[in-house]
Structure formats: C-alpha cells, structure tokens
Design an enzyme around this catalytic site. Structure first.
Site, PDB file in Angstrom:
ATOM      1  N   ASP A   1      -5.661   0.394  33.329  1.00  0.00           N
ATOM      2  CA  ASP A   1      -4.550   0.785  34.172  1.00  0.00           C
ATOM      3  C   ASP A   1      -3.387   1.167  33.253  1.00  0.00           C
ATOM      4  OD1 ASP A   1      -3.029   1.128  36.511  1.00  0.00           O
ATOM      5  OD2 ASP A   1      -2.228  -0.895  36.339  1.00  0.00           O
TER       6      ASP A   1
ATOM      7  N   THR B   1       0.457   1.203  34.273  1.00  0.00           N
ATOM      8  CA  THR B   1       1.666   0.405  34.457  1.00  0.00           C
ATOM      9  C   THR B   1       1.357  -1.079  34.310  1.00  0.00           C
ATOM     10  OG1 THR B   1       2.460   2.065  36.009  1.00  0.00           O
ATOM     11  CG2 THR B   1       3.612  -0.045  35.987  1.00  0.00           C
TER      12      THR B   1
ATOM     13  N   ASP C   1      -3.491  -5.380  36.110  1.00  0.00           N
ATOM     14  CA  ASP C   1      -2.598  -6.500  36.382  1.00  0.00           C
ATOM     15  C   ASP C   1      -2.116  -6.530  37.826  1.00  0.00           C
ATOM     16  OD1 ASP C   1      -1.005  -4.244  36.302  1.00  0.00           O
ATOM     17  OD2 ASP C   1       0.676  -5.270  35.327  1.00  0.00           O
TER      18      ASP C   1
END
Length: 780
Positions: free
Chosen positions: A304, A306, A540
C-alpha cells in the site's frame, strides 16, 4: 424533553458508571478478542497427543512389560522431545502475547464528567469519546463537537487527503484524527463497527499455507500408514525365525521404532518457535508460526502507499516562485504561525519556514470545502494559501501558471498556491484581485528504510506492486521516490475489467495501481495467485484487510488499525521495512535447515523400513535391538539435527521440498540398508553370534549414517566440524568404554568378520558419496 436533556448530558459529561455496567451486561460493548497465540492446553495437546507419540508410547509400554529397560531408551527421548517442544512453544507464546499487548490501541472517553483512557475493547454504546490529533477512531460514531476536526480516512478509502468533520457527521472505525479536536458518541461497537465487520469477513479465509508443514505431514502420513502392515510382517517373520516371544516382541518393536522419525515434528516446531522469538526481539510480531517460512517463498510483494511506503506525514519539497521580489520564507512562516489548527500540510510547511513574528490583523481558517485560508499582516500584506484551481477560479491568469501547476500535479505533488491580494476576503468570498506569487510543493514523506528494502527484494527476484486507493499519479510519484519503479506509468483501477485473466495480465504489465477499492485489492491479489505467484501484501488500513487475509502472507504495519493487525500473519510493530529482509533471511534459514534435518531423519526411516521388509521376506532375526537404533538416531540424527536446525543458513528457497527429500533419502537409505543387511548376513553366517552380528550391523549403519551427516553438514565450517567431530568422539567412546558397550549390548565379532564388515562399510560410504556427487553434478 427528558430524552433531549439525557442526550445533552451524555454529550457533555458522558456515561455514568452504572450506565456503563448496564451496557456491558447487555453485551453492547466493543468486546474483541485478538488471538495472537495458542493457549497452554493447545500447546500441550499438540506436542503430546500425536499419532506417533501414541504408537511410540504403546511400544514403550510393551518393552517395559517385557522387562527390557535398556531397550526403552526411545521412550525417554519421546518424553524429552515433547517437553522441549512444549517449553519452546510457551516461550514463543509469551513473546507473542507481550508484543500483542504492546500493539493494542487505547481510547480516550469521558465518564462521570472526567476523561480517562481505557482499552478500546471496553468502549460501550453511547460512550463519549475524545479525539486529538493522532488519535484513532476506534468505533463508529457521530460527531457532537468539532473544532477544526479533520479525519484521515485513507485507512478506509486509500485517499490521502483528510476530510473535515462537523457536528452530526459520521465517523468510521479505522480512520484517525490529523488536525483539530472533537468529541463523538459511540453508535456501533464490536462486530457492528465498520472495521470489525470487514475483519470478520476476512477471517473466513484460510490460514497461512506452509509448504514445510504440508510436505512433512504428507511424508509422516505415508510412514504412519505403513506401520501396521510392516509390524504384522515383521512379527510373523520373527516367530518363523524361531525366536522366543520376548525376542520376537523386542525385534518387532525395534523395527517399528526405527522407521518413525521421532524428532522431526519436534524440531520443526522448535525451529518455528525460535524464529518467532528471534523476530520478536526485532519488534516483529508473528501471529502464525508458518508465516516466517512463507515470506521466503514470496515472488510478488504488494504494498500500500499511504502509511506503508509513506510514514503518514507530509514534507515540503520546494517553493516554486512565480513572481520575484517577495520574502517567501517570512510570508510562509507567518501564515503557518497564524494557523489555529495545524493540519498536516501546515505542519509540513512550518518545518522549513521560521516564524517572523508579524502582527496578525485578520484571518480565515482553512476549510476542506473552500480549500484555502487567509492571513492578513497589516503593512506586510494580505495573503492566501490554498488549492490553485480554487484561488484562480473565475480569475484571469496566464497559461504558464496553469501549465506549471499541472506539470507538478501530474508528478504526484500536492500543489498549493501562495497568492497576494489587495484586501481581505469578504467573509468567505475571495477578493477580486489576486496575484499568484508561488507554488508550494508538498509530498508524502517516504519511509527512510523503504528504498533499501525494495532494492533487496528486486535483487532477490521479487516483483513489487504498489496498490493504492490514492490518485495513480501520486502513487507513481511515491513509487519512484521509494525506488520501486524508474520509468513506466501507472494504472487507474477504475477501468479494471471483470475477467480475472485480463486482470492478471494487467497485474503483470504494470507496477503501480491507483484508485483501488478494498474489494479490488482482494481481486488483484487473487489474479496474481492465479498466475502461480506467491503473494505477500503489506498494509495498515481497513481498506487493506481483505487483501491482507487473502494473500499468501499478510503483513500489517504496527501503526495501522486493529483490524489489519488482527488478520495479518505478521505485524511490523515499528513499521520498519528494514526488518523485511531479516524476515526473509529467517524464513530461508528455517526452510533450508528443516529440509536438511528432514533428510537426516528420513534416510534412517527408509533404511530401516527396507531392512524390515528384507527381514520379513527372508525370515532372518531382526538385526538390531531397539537400543541400537536409539544409539544410531541420537548420535547421527537427533543431537546433530537440533544444532543444524538452528544454525544460520542463507540458501535461497527453491520449490519442490518433498521431491528433493525423496530423491535423496530413497537412494541413500537404500544403499545404507543393503550394506547393513550384508554386514549382518555375513557375520551371522560366518560363525558370529547374534549379538556379535547385531554389533557388526550397528557399526555399518552407524558409520553410513555418520557419512550422511557429514554430507548434509557441508560446507564444513568451524562450528559444523566441531559438531561432527564431537559425534565421532561420542561414537568411539560408546564402543571403547566397557560400561557403555555393555549398556548398548555391543560385542565385537572376530577380526575376520570385523574386517569383512569394515570393507562393506567402506563400500557403503563410497556409494553414498558417489551418489551425492552425481546428484550435485546433474543439478548443476
């Protein structure tokens, strides 16, 4: 009226202790159990109640009943093995539980009029929760007060821009505060909360796939089902050989004990457990033991953007002047100082531009709807800072400004415009006359250790795929700064086809993907797996949960939401990508060493099984007592395997674990069996007693097995030379020291028989070495 007063009280002083207890009793609590490790009873059961322990335990009782205590040595090893396995797994459990406790989030709530911090699992419906910058939204709720409250929902959507939240607007668990303060009332808790609902869906998928565990289980299953027919044949052959009932049972027990790789499962469990402890010391939480192995097999790593490649903060990259003659440093420093609510953008600019201490004469705070802010400083002028398209809307401006702005936006920068006006805004209406002065380029800060980790994976032949919910151009910019891609473009997943084969082709063609939804992430992972790839996924946010669980290995960043950590197999508690190469190294050590010790154990299994069959067909006495095979097992397998399983090993993973083992153990075990039986036959038919013949067979098998150990211990570095030398010294002592020779029922035959056995042993060792060298040459 009473209900309104009650709601007002809840929104100011929170719930009372009695109201909290009432909701807990009703089950309206954010109860959540994160199982990070097995219970003590599960650990004991898994190490004691196994099929092979049941077989060995039964045989142990038979030997005890027959009064042959010296031949019950394998039973002591069984008990010791189980105890070691239990102790190591309990150590691993303590490491897991301690790390899980560290990673558990807290919630700030107001109860009985005062603020307190509690585990988020204790939040109840109607609780009044407080948010400050950096706080996580732990349950779904409704905002009841807001002072410039801005929420980062990238964990849910992948979009990195924060969202302004006003009174009455909803909040979803999994997001967190980036600016301002506020309070919200808990509406949905537990399984009803958005983050938990998504995590529950993810839990429906399977656990980590371990080639090691599956391969070893398959081999052990074959061995287990061979025990009964071999035992029947062997027992019948011993009766036919005219042995007493006592010797018949002892010979049959020896034949069965010899084919069971007693310590293989134990050493596999210990190796996994020690890997967990080792990684735990590096702040890596391993929630499923086989996960350590899986990363060593990964050939595609999906990340991912961000919060994963980036650390969640912004940095000012450059201020591009559009007009000369202005003190950029002082202007930007003054605007940042004047901002009441320090959002991430202002915080990023403030780092580079000091406060000139100008007198503020007027201001309009930034709003995510307006996308601009104003600050007036008297004689120092009126200044606007915001999105270029909003400040210049309806204004006459040059094509040069538009082209400059658009070129930086395409590179993935967040572009702000600094503009000067002749007057203050009329409320929230911009002044007519605005002069563009500069463009301020903001970018997400890439984690410092990402580039080195990504370089490591590329060198290891692992493809990196950036899968982000953010703008494709922004994701591409971050990927380039992280060293993931040099050229090429990105793919906007809004145009992703439905057909899985087409998706798989697109996944092979591009490295960066933007505007990806949670379900598309899951679909993309499955598409890669359909091409035969072993896929790891890092993330996250709640938007990563489904993909994390569906990947062969899901890895959550420690700063992420609880939902990702609950479904991930590995959690990087410090969020440091520098630990990923260490996990790979640990996985490689694990796979290579378990394969090595599996070869050790199974060579003896093949050898003894063939001896069982030859004995059954010929009607000869079984050439060993149980203690003889226990001696061979401990000197050439058990003790060395324990050290070899835990030794460093950086050999790269290659598929075909079971195939490689069978290609080694079947020929090698067959050679050892042939010459061991030849040694026994020549001794028995050359005038030696049964005890002397068994000694000759034991010596041949012991030396053949020792040579297998020497082969598998290569390259013979100092520690391995010490290990092999120690085992040889121990072997010599057993044959030389009278007490030990008597305990193991060893009696040397005459020189002629001993010489013949020695020649057969040398031929056996030479044949094993020759096969090994031919195998190495063919592999090359």
């Amino acid at each position: 009226m009473l209900e309104m007063e009650e709601n007002t009280r809840h929104e100011t002083s929170g719930l009372t202790g009695a109201e909290v207890r009432e909701r807990i009793e009703d089950g309206r609590v954010n109860a959540y159990v994160q199982k990070a490790s097995r219970t003590y009873s599960e650990i004991i059961r898994s190490n004691v109640l196994t099929r092979f322990n049941a077989v060995l335990g039964g045989l142990f009782l038979v030997v005890i009943i027959l009064g042959s205590i010296n031949d019950a040595l394998f039973g002591m090893v069984l008990i010791l093995n189980s105890l070691i396995g239990i102790i190591q797994e309990i150590r691993a459990k303590k490491t897991l539980d301690a790390l899980s406790l560290i990673s558990a989030p807290k919630a700030k709530v107001i109860r009985d009029g005062s603020q307190t911090e509690i585990p988020y699992g204790q939040v109840v419906v109607d609780d009044l929760l407080v948010l400050h910058p950096g706080d996580q939204v732990v349950v779904d709720g409704t905002v009841v007060s807001s002072e410039g409250l801005e929420i980062d929902e990238s964990m849910l959507t992948g979009e990195s821009l924060p969202v302004s939240k006003g009174i009455g607007e909803g909040l979803l668990s999994g997001s967190h505060t980036v600016a301002g303060t506020g309070r919200y009332v808990a509406v949905k808790v537990g399984r009803e909360a958005y983050a938990q609902e998504l995590a529950d869906k993810a839990r429906k998928f399977s656990l980590s796939k371990s080639e090691l565990r599956e391969g070893i289980d398959r081999l052990l299953k074959w061995i287990f089902w061979s025990i009964v027919p071999v035992a029947v044949l062997l027992f019948y052959s011993q009766v036919r050989a005219g042995l007493s009932i006592h010797d018949t049972f002892i010979g049959t027990v020896a034949g069965i004990v010899g084919i069971i790789p007693q310590g293989l499962v134990l050493l596999t469990s210990i190796a996994f457990a020690i890997s967990v402890i080792t990684l735990g010391r590096q702040r890596v939480l391993v929630q499923e033991l086989p996960a350590v192995e899986v990363l060593a097999r990964v050939d595609v790593l999906c990340v991912d953007k961000t919060g994963t490649l980036t650390d969640g903060t912004l940095q000012t990259c450059e201020a591009v002047e559009l007009e000369e003659g202005f003190d950029m440093s002082s202007i930007l420093g003054a605007i940042c100082s004047a901002s009441v609510h320090k959002n991430p953008t202002i915080a990023a600019i403030e780092v580079n531009y000091p406060d000139p201490h100008w007198q503020l004469t007027g201001s309009v705070p930034f709003s995510s709807e307006r996308k601009w802010s104003y600050a007036g400083f008297g004689e120092h002028g009126h200044w606007l800072l915001g999105a270029p398209e909003m400040l210049m809307e309806g204004k006459v401006h040059s094509d040069r400004i538009s082209e400059t702005y658009e070129s930086y936006a395409k590179k993935g920068y967040r572009v702000l415009m600094l503009a000067k006006s002749d007057s203050a805004p009329a409320g929230i209406v911009l002044p007519e006359s605005i002069l563009p002065v500069a463009l301020v380029l903001i970018a997400e800060r890439v984690r410092q250790d990402v580039a080195a980790a990504m370089k490591f994976f590329r060198e290891q032949g692992v493809a990196i795929k950036v899968i982000s919910g953010d703008n494709p151009s922004t994701a591409l910019s971050v990927a380039r700064r992280a060293g993931i891609v040099n050229g090429g473009g990105s793919y906007d997943v809004r145009f992703l086809p439905e057909d899985e084969r087409e998706v798989a082709e697109i996944m092979e063609s591009f490295d960066v993907f933007g505007r990806v939804t949670p379900y598309q992430k899951q679909k993309m992972v499955k598409a890669l797996q359909s091409k035969g790839h072993v896929v790891a996924m890092t993330g996250d946010g709640v938007n990563d949960v489904l993909a994390l669980k569906d990947a062969d290995l899901g890895m959550a960043v420690g700063s992420g939401v609880a939902a990702t950590k609950s479904v991930a197999r590995i959690v990087l508690l410090d969020g440091k990508f520098a630990t990923l190469p260490r996990i790979v190294a640990e996985g490689r050590r694990l796979i290579a060493n378990i394969e090595l010790v599996a070869n050790l154990f199974l060579v003896k299994t093949v050898c003894v099984m063939l001896i069982d069959l030859v004995t059954s067909v010929t009607g000869m006495p079984f050439p060993f007592l149980p203690r003889h095979l226990s001696l061979v097992s401990e000197i050439t397998i058990g003790i060395p395997a324990f050290f070899l399983a835990l030794a460093p090993n950086i050999r790269r993973y290659k598929p075909g674990f079971v195939g490689r083992i069978l290609h080694f153990v079947i020929p090698t075990g067959s050679i050892a069996a042939i010459f061991t039986m030849a040694s026994f036959y020549m001794a028995l038919n050359g005038g030696a007693s049964l005890e002397e013949s068994r000694t000759a067979a034991t010596l041949t098998l012991l030396l053949s097995s020792m040579w297998v150990l020497i082969i598998l211990a290569r390259p013979l570095i100092k520690l391995r030379i010490l290990l092999v030398s120690s085992m040889n010294i121990l072997m010599v002592m057993i044959f030389v020291v009278p007490f030990m020779r008597t305990f193991f029922a060893l009696d040397f035959p005459g020189y002629r028989i001993l010489g013949i056995s020695g020649i057969l042993t040398i031929i056996s060792v030479a044949a094993i070495e020759t096969y090994w060298r031919l195998r190495i040459r063919n592999k090359a």
